[in-house]
Write a protein that holds these residues in place. Structure first.
Motif: not given
Length: 99
Positions: A41, A43, A60, A63, A65-68, A94, A97-98
């Motif tokens: 993930p 950030g 995007e 990455y 796997t962009l999560s933030y 960032a 969420s993990l």
């Protein structure tokens, strides 16, 4: 001046410069090849004082796997020094969420 003085007084300037030189030499053979995909993930915070501010669509692409992603209201290339509280807040956001 603080950074230069630190490298000068501790005698670590050559070793610091060497890491940049080695990284550049390692990148030369890989030129023209796609980098391996990022599986972790990611950030990403854009600070307004950066010399280049990547748009979310570009981040995007690099990455998947962009999560933030966030565009901060202040800070620059050295955001951790310039805005340490904001920088810490962005890191926490960032990784929130993990948890």
């Amino acid at each position: 001046m603080d950074n230069i003085t630190t490298y000068w007084l501790t005698g670590t300037g050559a070793s610091a410069a060497r890491s940049y030189w080695e990284h550049g030499r390692a990148q030369a053979p890989a030129a023209g090849q796609a980098p391996p995909p990022v599986k972790l993930p990611v950030g990403f915070t854009v600070f307004p004082g950066e010399s280049f501010r990547a748009p979310r669509s570009w981040v995007e692409l690099g990455y998947p796997t962009l999560s933030y992603f966030h565009e901060a209201g202040r800070g620059g290339h050295f955001a951790a020094w310039e805005e340490p509280e904001l920088f810490a807040t962005e890191i926490r956001a960032a990784f929130r969420s993990l948890r």
